[in-house]
Write a protein that holds these residues in place. Structure first.
Motif, PDB file in Angstrom:
ATOM      1  N   VAL A 240      -6.384  -1.572   3.328  1.00 33.93           N
ATOM      2  CA  VAL A 240      -6.782  -0.831   4.581  1.00 33.93           C
ATOM      3  C   VAL A 240      -5.600  -1.395   5.608  1.00 33.93           C
ATOM      4  O   VAL A 240      -5.888  -2.419   6.439  1.00 33.93           O
ATOM      5  CB  VAL A 240      -8.003  -1.188   5.260  1.00 33.93           C
ATOM      6  N   ASP A 241      -4.533  -0.881   5.527  1.00 36.83           N
ATOM      7  CA  ASP A 241      -3.259  -1.055   6.225  1.00 36.83           C
ATOM      8  C   ASP A 241      -2.849  -0.080   7.149  1.00 36.83           C
ATOM      9  O   ASP A 241      -3.523   1.123   7.454  1.00 36.83           O
ATOM     10  CB  ASP A 241      -2.063  -1.345   5.334  1.00 36.83           C
ATOM     11  N   ALA A 242      -1.621   0.088   7.944  1.00 36.02           N
ATOM     12  CA  ALA A 242      -1.276   0.781   8.842  1.00 36.02           C
ATOM     13  C   ALA A 242      -1.325   2.313   8.217  1.00 36.02           C
ATOM     14  O   ALA A 242      -1.726   3.207   8.934  1.00 36.02           O
ATOM     15  CB  ALA A 242       0.033   0.494   9.404  1.00 36.02           C
ATOM     16  N   ALA A 243      -0.848   2.604   7.172  1.00 37.75           N
ATOM     17  CA  ALA A 243      -0.893   3.817   6.410  1.00 37.75           C
ATOM     18  C   ALA A 243      -2.258   4.460   6.209  1.00 37.75           C
ATOM     19  O   ALA A 243      -2.342   5.539   6.260  1.00 37.75           O
ATOM     20  CB  ALA A 243       0.072   3.839   5.145  1.00 37.75           C
ATOM     21  N   PHE A 244      -2.989   3.600   5.655  1.00 41.78           N
ATOM     22  CA  PHE A 244      -4.348   3.858   5.701  1.00 41.78           C
ATOM     23  C   PHE A 244      -5.112   4.229   6.708  1.00 41.78           C
ATOM     24  O   PHE A 244      -5.839   5.448   7.018  1.00 41.78           O
ATOM     25  CB  PHE A 244      -5.092   2.816   4.949  1.00 41.78           C
ATOM     26  N   LEU A 245      -5.097   3.475   7.902  1.00 41.66           N
ATOM     27  CA  LEU A 245      -5.455   3.724   9.247  1.00 41.66           C
ATOM     28  C   LEU A 245      -5.009   4.947   9.917  1.00 41.66           C
ATOM     29  O   LEU A 245      -5.716   5.661  10.567  1.00 41.66           O
ATOM     30  CB  LEU A 245      -5.222   2.672  10.189  1.00 41.66           C
ATOM     31  N   ALA A 246      -3.694   5.171   9.829  1.00 36.13           N
ATOM     32  CA  ALA A 246      -3.063   6.297  10.394  1.00 36.13           C
ATOM     33  C   ALA A 246      -3.555   7.576   9.757  1.00 36.13           C
ATOM     34  O   ALA A 246      -3.452   8.665  10.326  1.00 36.13           O
ATOM     35  CB  ALA A 246      -1.303   6.381   9.944  1.00 36.13           C
ATOM     36  N   GLN A 247      -4.045   7.873   8.555  1.00 31.16           N
ATOM     37  CA  GLN A 247      -4.658   8.722   8.029  1.00 31.16           C
ATOM     38  C   GLN A 247      -6.166   9.188   8.714  1.00 31.16           C
ATOM     39  O   GLN A 247      -6.627  10.286   8.415  1.00 31.16           O
ATOM     40  CB  GLN A 247      -4.748   8.603   6.589  1.00 31.16           C
ATOM     41  N   MET A 248      -6.833   8.341   9.191  1.00 24.19           N
ATOM     42  CA  MET A 248      -8.229   8.338   9.795  1.00 24.19           C
ATOM     43  C   MET A 248      -8.041   9.202  10.953  1.00 24.19           C
ATOM     44  O   MET A 248      -6.915   9.155  11.776  1.00 24.19           O
ATOM     45  CB  MET A 248      -8.850   7.136  10.184  1.00 24.19           C
ATOM     46  N   VAL A 257     -17.665  -4.183   5.531  1.00 22.27           N
ATOM     47  CA  VAL A 257     -18.855  -5.197   5.235  1.00 22.27           C
ATOM     48  C   VAL A 257     -18.491  -5.864   3.766  1.00 22.27           C
ATOM     49  O   VAL A 257     -19.350  -6.477   3.002  1.00 22.27           O
ATOM     50  CB  VAL A 257     -20.247  -4.557   5.039  1.00 22.27           C
ATOM     51  N   GLY A 258     -17.191  -5.533   3.411  1.00 20.49           N
ATOM     52  CA  GLY A 258     -16.622  -6.093   2.130  1.00 20.49           C
ATOM     53  C   GLY A 258     -16.202  -7.253   2.280  1.00 20.49           C
ATOM     54  O   GLY A 258     -16.751  -8.289   2.129  1.00 20.49           O
ATOM     55  N   ARG A 259     -14.735  -7.444   2.226  1.00 17.64           N
ATOM     56  CA  ARG A 259     -14.103  -8.729   2.402  1.00 17.64           C
ATOM     57  C   ARG A 259     -13.255  -8.509   3.608  1.00 17.64           C
ATOM     58  O   ARG A 259     -12.523  -7.642   3.544  1.00 17.64           O
ATOM     59  CB  ARG A 259     -13.597  -9.231   1.179  1.00 17.64           C
ATOM     60  N   GLY A 260     -12.685  -9.660   4.261  1.00 17.22           N
ATOM     61  CA  GLY A 260     -11.874  -9.711   5.529  1.00 17.22           C
ATOM     62  C   GLY A 260     -10.400  -9.184   5.062  1.00 17.22           C
ATOM     63  O   GLY A 260     -10.056  -8.233   5.696  1.00 17.22           O
ATOM     64  N   PRO A 261      -9.774  -9.508   4.078  1.00 12.59           N
ATOM     65  CA  PRO A 261      -8.561  -9.466   3.835  1.00 12.59           C
ATOM     66  C   PRO A 261      -8.200  -7.941   3.128  1.00 12.59           C
ATOM     67  O   PRO A 261      -7.149  -7.513   3.155  1.00 12.59           O
ATOM     68  CB  PRO A 261      -8.145 -10.446   2.639  1.00 12.59           C
ATOM     69  N   VAL A 262      -9.284  -7.386   3.015  1.00 16.09           N
ATOM     70  CA  VAL A 262      -9.160  -5.999   2.495  1.00 16.09           C
ATOM     71  C   VAL A 262      -8.425  -5.150   3.587  1.00 16.09           C
ATOM     72  O   VAL A 262      -7.763  -4.136   3.446  1.00 16.09           O
ATOM     73  CB  VAL A 262     -10.520  -5.334   1.999  1.00 16.09           C
ATOM     74  N   VAL A 263      -8.930  -5.461   5.002  1.00 18.00           N
ATOM     75  CA  VAL A 263      -8.323  -4.939   6.162  1.00 18.00           C
ATOM     76  C   VAL A 263      -7.156  -5.811   6.790  1.00 18.00           C
ATOM     77  O   VAL A 263      -7.575  -6.947   6.812  1.00 18.00           O
ATOM     78  CB  VAL A 263      -9.294  -4.684   7.090  1.00 18.00           C
ATOM     79  N   ARG A 264      -6.033  -5.035   6.742  1.00 16.76           N
ATOM     80  CA  ARG A 264      -4.904  -5.909   7.371  1.00 16.76           C
ATOM     81  C   ARG A 264      -5.144  -5.908   8.862  1.00 16.76           C
ATOM     82  O   ARG A 264      -4.967  -5.007   9.781  1.00 16.76           O
ATOM     83  CB  ARG A 264      -3.395  -5.188   7.114  1.00 16.76           C
ATOM     84  N   THR A 265      -5.464  -7.281   9.520  1.00 20.37           N
ATOM     85  CA  THR A 265      -5.989  -7.429  10.876  1.00 20.37           C
ATOM     86  C   THR A 265      -4.939  -6.813  11.770  1.00 20.37           C
ATOM     87  O   THR A 265      -5.393  -6.072  12.893  1.00 20.37           O
ATOM     88  CB  THR A 265      -6.142  -8.899  11.027  1.00 20.37           C
ATOM     89  N   ASP A 266      -3.939  -7.124  11.697  1.00 25.84           N
ATOM     90  CA  ASP A 266      -2.751  -6.802  12.711  1.00 25.84           C
ATOM     91  C   ASP A 266      -2.467  -5.155  12.918  1.00 25.84           C
ATOM     92  O   ASP A 266      -2.434  -4.792  13.636  1.00 25.84           O
ATOM     93  CB  ASP A 266      -1.406  -7.374  12.494  1.00 25.84           C
ATOM     94  N   ASP A 267      -2.644  -4.555  11.756  1.00 25.50           N
ATOM     95  CA  ASP A 267      -2.600  -3.014  11.726  1.00 25.50           C
ATOM     96  C   ASP A 267      -3.769  -2.535  12.304  1.00 25.50           C
ATOM     97  O   ASP A 267      -3.766  -1.490  13.235  1.00 25.50           O
ATOM     98  CB  ASP A 267      -2.568  -2.461  10.182  1.00 25.50           C
ATOM     99  N   LEU A 268      -4.771  -3.036  12.170  1.00 25.22           N
ATOM    100  CA  LEU A 268      -6.293  -2.718  12.791  1.00 25.22           C
ATOM    101  C   LEU A 268      -6.057  -2.790  14.208  1.00 25.22           C
ATOM    102  O   LEU A 268      -6.522  -1.938  15.151  1.00 25.22           O
ATOM    103  CB  LEU A 268      -7.452  -3.255  12.109  1.00 25.22           C
ATOM    104  N   LEU A 269      -5.639  -4.250  14.704  1.00 26.81           N
ATOM    105  CA  LEU A 269      -5.549  -4.299  16.174  1.00 26.81           C
ATOM    106  C   LEU A 269      -4.655  -3.426  16.867  1.00 26.81           C
ATOM    107  O   LEU A 269      -5.057  -2.773  17.872  1.00 26.81           O
ATOM    108  CB  LEU A 269      -4.815  -5.685  16.178  1.00 26.81           C
ATOM    109  N   ALA A 270      -3.548  -2.899  16.289  1.00 30.65           N
ATOM    110  CA  ALA A 270      -2.859  -1.877  16.886  1.00 30.65           C
ATOM    111  C   ALA A 270      -3.529  -0.486  17.081  1.00 30.65           C
ATOM    112  O   ALA A 270      -3.336  -0.042  18.204  1.00 30.65           O
ATOM    113  CB  ALA A 270      -1.502  -1.654  15.968  1.00 30.65           C
ATOM    114  N   GLU A 271      -4.322  -0.285  16.173  1.00 31.67           N
ATOM    115  CA  GLU A 271      -5.017   0.908  16.279  1.00 31.67           C
ATOM    116  C   GLU A 271      -6.150   0.906  17.249  1.00 31.67           C
ATOM    117  O   GLU A 271      -6.555   1.989  17.839  1.00 31.67           O
ATOM    118  CB  GLU A 271      -5.593   1.497  14.832  1.00 31.67           C
ATOM    119  N   VAL A 272      -6.942  -0.124  17.222  1.00 24.32           N
ATOM    120  CA  VAL A 272      -8.083  -0.240  18.079  1.00 24.32           C
ATOM    121  C   VAL A 272      -7.538  -0.547  19.602  1.00 24.32           C
ATOM    122  O   VAL A 272      -8.137  -0.236  20.737  1.00 24.32           O
ATOM    123  CB  VAL A 272      -9.214  -1.262  17.714  1.00 24.32           C
ATOM    124  N   ALA A 273      -6.477  -1.296  19.824  1.00 29.17           N
ATOM    125  CA  ALA A 273      -6.076  -1.496  20.954  1.00 29.17           C
ATOM    126  C   ALA A 273      -5.530  -0.301  21.739  1.00 29.17           C
ATOM    127  O   ALA A 273      -5.495  -0.065  23.075  1.00 29.17           O
ATOM    128  CB  ALA A 273      -4.690  -2.501  20.772  1.00 29.17           C
TER     129      ALA A 273
END
Length: 343
Positions: A240-248, A257-273
């Motif tokens: 779940v990186d920037a490309a994945f999130l951009a498609q949402m 609820v899986g594992r933390g590293p499945v989601v790239r934290t900095d990429d998610l931060l950019a989207e929620v910010a």
């Protein structure tokens, strides 16, 4: 040799087995009054045999208690079945390298990403599939409902009263994509079945009712909620990186609820910010997030402390699984939840 009956057992299709103990390189020894001519396997448990209801096999096994806190027992070189203590860090995992007789490792977690790299060659690994499914699925649905309906707003500000036009989204008529359709994903879908929402299941391989990962580009723009339940593997790390999130779609909710590293934290931060996406996370990378991490203070991010499995049913369900696995091991039967490959 079946340790309970003394009868011979053919090695099963896994190519593993203490069932023919001679194949494990151990010398035959007497069992005292039972005189089976078979060495008693050494089993390490986090608690005593009695606490697992295994007193009846005490005369056909040796056992030591290792809880991950006290020093390792002196039987380190004899242990053949090792139940890894839960939530005790890396040291209990490193002990596997010092266990020359080790045949089976029983994890008490569903995810085994921390164990696999340290697992000695030829040792069978079993996880706790089915033990955590219900609790993790409950947490996933709880996070979805809490974030969609704005529960944190009401908790943080008891005096908050919504304006007449402050309307919240619901699960009803929503589309929920479940990424990872193993036991936990199936349990999530089962719990969503009464919420009048459309569920899209996505798994590693396509099968009836389950879309392949390769279809995500087509499916993500449809989803109001994406629930991540996949384990951490070489395929899912930073999936779940920037490309994945951009498609949402705009305003969509990501739940992990899986594992933390499945989601790239900095990429998610950019989207929620930016306010474009919302998130509800029971797992993060790193874990825990620093107290001053920006996502901790964002109204559109809900974070819980990897609490999905911390329930009152955890201990009895784990003990039931461990007891069943030990009995199967002693009988020479096929074990449950064997982890194969990059699971």
């Amino acid at each position: 040799m079946n340790l309970l009956t003394g009868s011979s057992i053919v090695k099963d299709q896994r190519g593993f087995g203490h069932s023919a103990l001679l194949s494990c390189g151990r010398a035959n020894t007497s069992l005292g009054s039972m005189s089976l001519g078979v060495e008693r396997p050494m089993i390490w448990l986090p608690e005593s045999l009695d606490s697992y209801g295994l007193v009846d096999i005490a005369d056909v096994v040796e056992s030591d208690v290792f809880d991950g806190i006290t020093s390792a027992p002196s039987s380190l070189e004899q242990v053949s079945f090792y139940v890894i203590p839960l939530l005790r860090g890396a040291e209990p995992l490193r002990l596997m390298a010092r266990m020359p007789a080790l045949e089976v490792v029983q994890a008490q977690s569903s995810g085994v990403d921390a164990i696999v790299p340290l697992l000695p060659a030829g040792v069978t690994l079993c996880n706790a599939r089915s033990v955590h499914d219900s609790a993790t699925a409950e947490m996933a649905v709880t996070l979805v409902l809490a974030q969609l309906r704005g529960i944190p707003d009401y908790v943080l500000d008891p005096g908050f009263w919504p304006a007449p036009d402050d309307l919240r989204p619901t699960l009803a008529d929503a589309t929920v994509l479940i990424l990872g359709y193993g036991a936990i994903g199936v349990a999530v879908a089962r719990r969503l079945s009464g919420f009048e929402c459309e569920v899209i299941a996505v798994g590693r391989t396509e099968r009836p009712g389950v879309e392949p990962v390769s279809a995500l580009a087509r499916l993500l723009p449809r989803a109001d909620v994406v629930i991540v339940t996949v384990p951490l593997t070489s395929e899912t790390d930073a999936m779940v990186d920037a490309a994945f999130l951009a498609q949402m779609r705009d305003g969509a909710l990501l739940v992990n609820v899986g594992r933390g590293p499945v989601v790239r934290t900095d990429d998610l931060l950019a989207e929620v910010a930016s306010g474009r996406l919302c998130a509800a996370l029971d797992v993060t990378d790193p874990e825990p997030l620093a107290a001053d991490h920006p996502m901790r203070s964002m109204a559109n991010v809900l974070i819980t402390p990897h609490a999905a499995g911390r329930t009152t049913v955890l201990a009895p369900r784990l003990k039931s699984l461990v007891a069943e696995q030990v009995r199967r091991y002693v009988r020479g039967d096929s074990l449950l939840n064997i982890v194969a490959g990059d699971y």
